[in-house]
Design a protein around this motif. Sequence first.
Motif, PDB file in Angstrom:
ATOM      1  N   ASP A 117       0.711  -1.206   0.041  1.00 45.36           N
ATOM      2  CA  ASP A 117      -0.095  -0.147  -0.064  1.00 45.36           C
ATOM      3  C   ASP A 117       0.914   1.158   0.027  1.00 45.36           C
ATOM      4  OD1 ASP A 117      -2.423  -1.543  -0.064  1.00 45.36           O
ATOM      5  OD2 ASP A 117      -2.551  -1.295   1.936  1.00 45.36           O
ATOM      6  N   PHE A 118       1.875   1.171   0.770  1.00 46.54           N
ATOM      7  CA  PHE A 118       2.922   2.457   0.892  1.00 46.54           C
ATOM      8  C   PHE A 118       3.559   2.475  -0.525  1.00 46.54           C
ATOM      9  CE2 PHE A 118       3.944   3.940   5.239  1.00 46.54           C
ATOM     10  CZ  PHE A 118       2.760   3.535   5.873  1.00 46.54           C
TER      11      PHE A 118
ATOM     12  N   ASP B 236       2.448   2.107  -3.728  1.00 48.49           N
ATOM     13  CA  ASP B 236       1.328   2.406  -4.268  1.00 48.49           C
ATOM     14  C   ASP B 236       1.160   4.045  -4.096  1.00 48.49           C
ATOM     15  OD1 ASP B 236       0.915  -0.196  -5.529  1.00 48.49           O
ATOM     16  OD2 ASP B 236      -0.929  -0.419  -4.310  1.00 48.49           O
ATOM     17  N   LEU B 237       1.121   4.130  -2.766  1.00 49.18           N
ATOM     18  CA  LEU B 237       1.412   5.713  -2.300  1.00 49.18           C
ATOM     19  C   LEU B 237       2.399   6.289  -3.098  1.00 49.18           C
ATOM     20  CD1 LEU B 237       0.003   5.378   1.236  1.00 49.18           C
ATOM     21  CD2 LEU B 237      -1.336   6.399  -0.595  1.00 49.18           C
TER      22      LEU B 237
ATOM     23  N   HIS C  67       2.394   9.424  -5.604  1.00 47.98           N
ATOM     24  CA  HIS C  67       3.249  10.617  -5.475  1.00 47.98           C
ATOM     25  C   HIS C  67       4.400  11.107  -6.506  1.00 47.98           C
ATOM     26  CE1 HIS C  67       4.638  14.142  -2.974  1.00 47.98           C
ATOM     27  NE2 HIS C  67       6.006  13.569  -3.077  1.00 47.98           N
TER      28      HIS C  67
ATOM     29  N   HIS D 132       4.221   7.685   4.645  1.00 46.65           N
ATOM     30  CA  HIS D 132       2.984   7.771   4.440  1.00 46.65           C
ATOM     31  C   HIS D 132       2.740   9.275   4.514  1.00 46.65           C
ATOM     32  CE1 HIS D 132      -1.570   8.040   5.081  1.00 46.65           C
ATOM     33  NE2 HIS D 132      -1.563   6.534   4.845  1.00 46.65           N
ATOM     34  N   PRO D 133       1.619   9.789   3.551  1.00 52.45           N
ATOM     35  CA  PRO D 133       1.348  11.262   3.463  1.00 52.45           C
ATOM     36  C   PRO D 133       0.869  11.928   4.683  1.00 52.45           C
ATOM     37  CG  PRO D 133       0.419  10.138   1.602  1.00 52.45           C
ATOM     38  CD  PRO D 133       1.009   8.998   2.549  1.00 52.45           C
TER      39      PRO D 133
END
Length: 169
Positions: free
Chosen positions: A18-19, A21-22, A26, A91-92
């Motif tokens: 998941d990270f 993909d984030l 970005h 993470h954002p």
Amino acid sequence: MEIQVINSQSSDINTIFDFYDLAVAHQKKVFNKHWQGFSRELVETEIAENRQYKILVNGKVACVFAVTFSDKLIWGDRDQDAVYIHRIVTHPDFRGFSFVKEIIKWAKEYATQNGIKYIRMDTWADNEKLLSYYTSCGFEYVGVVTMEESEGLPKHYEGISLSLFEIVV
């Protein structure tokens, strides 16, 4: 605020992806290159070998990164006596926490305990923002390498130039 750097576990694998993909989302917004995916087997191996880490802030995963102890395709003849840091993703919700500095602090302690002389990392040679950031965190810029061989590395390494950074411990 409590910050911990600890090994990732098998149960973290979905969070790690998941990270990633984030991070790709970005990268697409802020730069002209982006990661092109990683194999689940690679990350599973890193976890099994205690080379995949997470940074917790008050118990919540805020950042992930991986390390290796050999990076011959990138570092060539200089590939020795180092911990190589890869795939740092924040993470954002936690941007601005200076996790690279936390990773450096962790890596210096790890290197000292294990008789390792260098902390090293790489990034795209034309990513001026990251080049400046890494040097502001204490890394010394040590040159550029153009990837002639990338078999065994993630796809985004094919035919690119990388800036190399190191800290002497």
